[in-house]
Write an enzyme that holds these catalytic residues in place. Structure first.
Site, mmCIF file in Angstrom:
data_model
loop_
_atom_site.group_PDB
_atom_site.id
_atom_site.type_symbol
_atom_site.label_atom_id
_atom_site.label_comp_id
_atom_site.label_asym_id
_atom_site.label_seq_id
_atom_site.Cartn_x
_atom_site.Cartn_y
_atom_site.Cartn_z
ATOM 1 N N THR A 27 0.870 -1.181 0.000
ATOM 2 C CA THR A 27 0.000 0.000 0.000
ATOM 3 C C THR A 27 0.907 1.232 0.000
ATOM 4 O OG1 THR A 27 -0.087 0.301 2.406
ATOM 5 C CG2 THR A 27 -1.665 -1.248 1.436
ATOM 6 N N VAL A 83 7.292 -2.249 7.019
ATOM 7 C CA VAL A 83 7.196 -0.791 6.991
ATOM 8 C C VAL A 83 7.880 -0.242 5.740
ATOM 9 C CG1 VAL A 83 7.683 1.327 8.240
ATOM 10 C CG2 VAL A 83 7.192 -0.764 9.502
ATOM 11 N N LYS A 84 7.134 0.610 5.047
ATOM 12 C CA LYS A 84 7.693 1.231 3.839
ATOM 13 C C LYS A 84 8.368 2.546 4.221
ATOM 14 C CE LYS A 84 5.434 0.465 -0.568
ATOM 15 N NZ LYS A 84 4.365 0.932 -1.437
ATOM 16 N N ILE A 85 9.622 2.656 3.822
ATOM 17 C CA ILE A 85 10.417 3.848 4.129
ATOM 18 C C ILE A 85 10.913 4.410 2.793
ATOM 19 C CG2 ILE A 85 12.565 4.621 5.229
ATOM 20 C CD1 ILE A 85 10.756 3.736 7.417
#
Ligand code: E4P
Length: 222
Positions: A27, A83-85
Protein backbone atom coordinates in the site's frame (compact mmCIF):
# COMPACT_ATOMS: atom_id res chain seq x y z
CA UNK A 1 8.41 -14.71 -9.10
CA UNK A 2 5.86 -14.06 -6.36
CA UNK A 3 2.93 -11.71 -6.86
CA UNK A 4 1.79 -9.06 -4.42
CA UNK A 5 -1.29 -6.90 -4.91
CA UNK A 6 -0.67 -3.15 -5.05
CA UNK A 7 -3.84 -1.84 -3.42
CA UNK A 8 -5.59 -1.05 -0.16
CA UNK A 9 -8.96 -2.21 -1.46
CA UNK A 10 -10.33 -5.02 0.70
CA UNK A 11 -12.53 -6.58 -2.02
CA UNK A 12 -9.64 -6.71 -4.45
CA UNK A 13 -7.35 -8.18 -1.80
CA UNK A 14 -9.92 -10.85 -0.85
CA UNK A 15 -10.29 -11.70 -4.52
CA UNK A 16 -6.53 -12.00 -5.11
CA UNK A 17 -6.08 -14.20 -2.05
CA UNK A 18 -9.07 -16.33 -3.05
CA UNK A 19 -7.47 -16.90 -6.45
CA UNK A 20 -4.53 -18.34 -4.53
CA UNK A 21 -1.88 -16.34 -6.38
CA UNK A 22 -1.35 -13.34 -4.12
CA UNK A 23 1.13 -13.72 -1.27
CA UNK A 24 1.48 -10.13 -0.13
CA UNK A 25 0.17 -6.59 -0.46
CA UNK A 26 1.78 -3.21 -0.92
CA UNK A 27 0.00 0.00 0.00
CA UNK A 28 1.03 3.63 -0.05
CA UNK A 29 -0.65 6.85 1.15
CA UNK A 30 -2.24 7.45 -2.28
CA UNK A 31 -3.70 3.94 -2.42
CA UNK A 32 -5.05 4.21 1.14
CA UNK A 33 -6.58 7.62 0.33
CA UNK A 34 -8.43 6.04 -2.61
CA UNK A 35 -10.44 4.06 -0.04
CA UNK A 36 -11.81 7.29 1.47
CA UNK A 37 -11.29 8.64 4.99
CA UNK A 38 -10.48 5.40 6.78
CA UNK A 39 -8.95 4.39 10.11
CA UNK A 40 -5.43 3.61 8.82
CA UNK A 41 -4.55 1.16 11.60
CA UNK A 42 -7.83 -0.78 11.32
CA UNK A 43 -7.57 -0.96 7.53
CA UNK A 44 -4.01 -2.29 7.68
CA UNK A 45 -4.95 -4.80 10.37
CA UNK A 46 -7.83 -6.03 8.25
CA UNK A 47 -5.56 -6.41 5.22
CA UNK A 48 -3.01 -8.26 7.38
CA UNK A 49 -5.69 -10.68 8.57
CA UNK A 50 -6.65 -11.54 4.97
CA UNK A 51 -3.20 -11.81 3.38
CA UNK A 52 -0.89 -14.67 4.33
CA UNK A 53 2.34 -12.74 3.59
CA UNK A 54 3.93 -9.31 3.99
CA UNK A 55 1.76 -6.17 3.92
CA UNK A 56 3.77 -3.03 3.21
CA UNK A 57 2.53 0.05 5.05
CA UNK A 58 4.17 3.41 4.50
CA UNK A 59 5.28 5.92 7.14
CA UNK A 60 4.21 9.53 6.67
CA UNK A 61 7.09 11.17 8.57
CA UNK A 62 10.16 12.30 6.70
CA UNK A 63 12.65 12.81 9.51
CA UNK A 64 14.59 9.92 11.03
CA UNK A 65 13.11 10.07 14.54
CA UNK A 66 9.58 10.42 13.16
CA UNK A 67 10.00 7.55 10.70
CA UNK A 68 11.45 5.25 13.36
CA UNK A 69 8.73 6.08 15.90
CA UNK A 70 5.99 5.61 13.32
CA UNK A 71 7.54 2.40 12.02
CA UNK A 72 7.68 0.93 15.52
CA UNK A 73 3.97 1.64 15.96
CA UNK A 74 3.06 0.22 12.55
CA UNK A 75 5.17 -2.87 13.17
CA UNK A 76 3.12 -3.58 16.29
CA UNK A 77 -0.18 -3.56 14.35
CA UNK A 78 0.27 -7.08 12.95
CA UNK A 79 2.93 -9.75 12.63
CA UNK A 80 3.05 -9.65 8.85
CA UNK A 81 3.36 -5.89 8.54
CA UNK A 82 6.38 -4.49 6.69
CA UNK A 83 7.20 -0.79 6.99
CA UNK A 84 7.69 1.23 3.84
CA UNK A 85 10.42 3.85 4.13
CA UNK A 86 11.18 6.29 1.30
CA UNK A 87 14.58 6.29 -0.41
CA UNK A 88 16.01 9.40 1.25
CA UNK A 89 19.13 9.84 3.38
CA UNK A 90 16.84 9.95 6.42
CA UNK A 91 15.22 6.78 5.10
CA UNK A 92 18.59 5.01 4.99
CA UNK A 93 19.30 5.87 8.62
CA UNK A 94 15.81 4.90 9.72
CA UNK A 95 16.06 1.62 7.81
CA UNK A 96 19.35 0.83 9.53
CA UNK A 97 17.86 1.46 12.98
CA UNK A 98 14.70 -0.51 12.23
CA UNK A 99 16.58 -3.45 10.70
CA UNK A 100 18.69 -3.71 13.86
CA UNK A 101 15.46 -3.96 15.85
CA UNK A 102 14.22 -6.73 13.57
CA UNK A 103 11.57 -4.57 11.88
CA UNK A 104 11.22 -5.44 8.20
CA UNK A 105 11.55 -2.51 5.80
CA UNK A 106 10.43 -2.08 2.20
CA UNK A 107 12.67 0.69 0.83
CA UNK A 108 10.30 2.44 -1.52
CA UNK A 109 10.36 5.07 -4.28
CA UNK A 110 13.63 3.60 -5.54
CA UNK A 111 14.79 5.03 -8.86
CA UNK A 112 18.48 4.07 -9.04
CA UNK A 113 20.89 1.21 -8.39
CA UNK A 114 22.68 3.39 -5.85
CA UNK A 115 19.50 3.81 -3.84
CA UNK A 116 19.03 0.05 -3.96
CA UNK A 117 22.62 -0.54 -2.81
CA UNK A 118 22.04 1.74 0.17
CA UNK A 119 18.79 -0.07 0.97
CA UNK A 120 20.68 -3.36 1.01
CA UNK A 121 23.55 -1.95 3.06
CA UNK A 122 21.09 -0.54 5.60
CA UNK A 123 19.42 -3.94 5.95
CA UNK A 124 16.13 -3.45 4.09
CA UNK A 125 14.18 -6.67 3.54
CA UNK A 126 12.74 -5.38 0.26
CA UNK A 127 13.58 -2.65 -2.22
CA UNK A 128 10.94 -1.34 -4.63
CA UNK A 129 12.11 0.11 -7.94
CA UNK A 130 9.19 2.02 -9.51
CA UNK A 131 9.04 0.89 -13.12
CA UNK A 132 6.06 2.81 -14.51
CA UNK A 133 7.11 6.14 -13.08
CA UNK A 134 10.51 5.85 -14.78
CA UNK A 135 8.84 4.87 -18.06
CA UNK A 136 6.60 7.93 -17.66
CA UNK A 137 9.62 10.24 -17.85
CA UNK A 138 11.12 8.45 -20.84
CA UNK A 139 13.51 6.17 -18.95
CA UNK A 140 13.56 2.37 -18.93
CA UNK A 141 12.07 1.29 -15.60
CA UNK A 142 12.50 -2.41 -16.20
CA UNK A 143 16.17 -1.99 -17.00
CA UNK A 144 16.59 -0.63 -13.47
CA UNK A 145 14.92 -3.75 -12.03
CA UNK A 146 17.28 -5.96 -14.06
CA UNK A 147 20.33 -3.91 -13.05
CA UNK A 148 19.49 -4.13 -9.35
CA UNK A 149 18.88 -7.88 -9.60
CA UNK A 150 22.20 -8.39 -11.39
CA UNK A 151 24.18 -6.31 -8.91
CA UNK A 152 22.57 -8.01 -5.89
CA UNK A 153 23.31 -11.43 -7.43
CA UNK A 154 27.04 -10.69 -7.30
CA UNK A 155 26.90 -10.54 -3.50
CA UNK A 156 24.76 -13.53 -2.48
CA UNK A 157 26.45 -13.82 0.93
CA UNK A 158 25.96 -10.24 2.03
CA UNK A 159 22.86 -8.98 0.18
CA UNK A 160 19.61 -10.65 1.14
CA UNK A 161 17.35 -7.76 0.09
CA UNK A 162 14.57 -8.88 -2.26
CA UNK A 163 13.57 -6.85 -5.30
CA UNK A 164 9.91 -5.90 -5.72
CA UNK A 165 9.12 -4.63 -9.22
CA UNK A 166 6.65 -1.85 -8.39
CA UNK A 167 4.65 0.76 -10.27
CA UNK A 168 3.54 -1.98 -12.67
CA UNK A 169 1.17 -0.61 -15.30
CA UNK A 170 0.33 -3.49 -17.65
CA UNK A 171 0.63 -7.28 -17.97
CA UNK A 172 3.76 -7.13 -20.09
CA UNK A 173 5.53 -5.46 -17.17
CA UNK A 174 4.89 -8.70 -15.22
CA UNK A 175 6.56 -10.79 -17.91
CA UNK A 176 9.49 -8.39 -18.03
CA UNK A 177 9.82 -8.35 -14.23
CA UNK A 178 9.98 -12.15 -14.20
CA UNK A 179 12.53 -12.15 -17.04
CA UNK A 180 14.59 -9.56 -15.17
CA UNK A 181 14.71 -11.86 -12.14
CA UNK A 182 12.68 -9.77 -9.67
CA UNK A 183 11.71 -11.91 -6.69
CA UNK A 184 8.33 -10.18 -6.56
CA UNK A 185 6.08 -8.02 -8.73
CA UNK A 186 3.42 -5.95 -7.00
CA UNK A 187 0.51 -5.49 -9.36
CA UNK A 188 -2.72 -3.49 -9.41
CA UNK A 189 -5.87 -5.66 -9.33
CA UNK A 190 -6.70 -4.68 -12.90
CA UNK A 191 -3.33 -5.94 -14.13
CA UNK A 192 -3.81 -9.21 -12.24
CA UNK A 193 -7.07 -9.75 -14.14
CA UNK A 194 -5.42 -8.82 -17.44
CA UNK A 195 -2.67 -11.40 -16.85
CA UNK A 196 -5.08 -14.30 -17.46
CA UNK A 197 -7.02 -12.77 -20.31
CA UNK A 198 -6.36 -13.91 -23.88
CA UNK A 199 -8.87 -13.63 -26.73
CA UNK A 200 -7.76 -17.00 -28.18
CA UNK A 201 -8.63 -18.69 -24.87
CA UNK A 202 -12.14 -17.19 -24.97
CA UNK A 203 -12.58 -18.16 -28.63
CA UNK A 204 -11.23 -21.64 -27.89
CA UNK A 205 -13.66 -22.26 -25.02
CA UNK A 206 -16.71 -21.10 -27.02
CA UNK A 207 -15.69 -23.23 -30.00
CA UNK A 208 -15.29 -26.34 -27.82
CA UNK A 209 -18.73 -25.72 -26.29
CA UNK A 210 -20.30 -25.12 -29.69
CA UNK A 211 -18.85 -28.33 -31.19
CA UNK A 212 -19.96 -30.32 -28.14
CA UNK A 213 -23.51 -28.96 -28.26
CA UNK A 214 -23.82 -29.73 -31.99
CA UNK A 215 -23.34 -33.46 -31.36
CA UNK A 216 -24.21 -34.01 -27.70
CA UNK A 217 -26.92 -31.40 -27.16
CA UNK A 218 -27.07 -29.35 -23.96
CA UNK A 219 -26.31 -32.23 -21.56
CA UNK A 220 -22.95 -32.64 -19.81
CA UNK A 221 -21.04 -35.93 -19.81
CA UNK A 222 -21.64 -36.66 -16.11
C1 E4P B 1 4.63 0.19 -4.73
O1 E4P B 1 4.86 -0.28 -3.65
C2 E4P B 1 3.77 1.36 -4.96
O2 E4P B 1 2.66 1.30 -4.11
C3 E4P B 1 3.20 1.41 -6.36
O3 E4P B 1 3.67 0.35 -7.15
C4 E4P B 1 3.24 2.75 -7.02
O4 E4P B 1 2.70 2.64 -8.31
P1 E4P B 1 2.25 3.89 -9.20
O5 E4P B 1 3.47 4.49 -9.80
O6 E4P B 1 1.34 3.29 -10.23
O7 E4P B 1 1.55 4.84 -8.25
Amino acid sequence: MRLFLDTANIDHIRHGVQLGVITGVTTNPSLVSKEGKVDYKRLVQEICSIVPGPVSTEVLSQDVAGMVAEARQIAAWAENVVVKIPASLEGVEATHQLAREGIRVNFTLCFSVNQALLAAAAGATFVSPFVGRLDDIGENGMRLVGDIVEVFKKYPDSIKTQVIAASIRHPHHCVQAAEAGAQIATVPHQVLIQMIRHPLTDIGVSRFMEDWRKVMGEGKNT
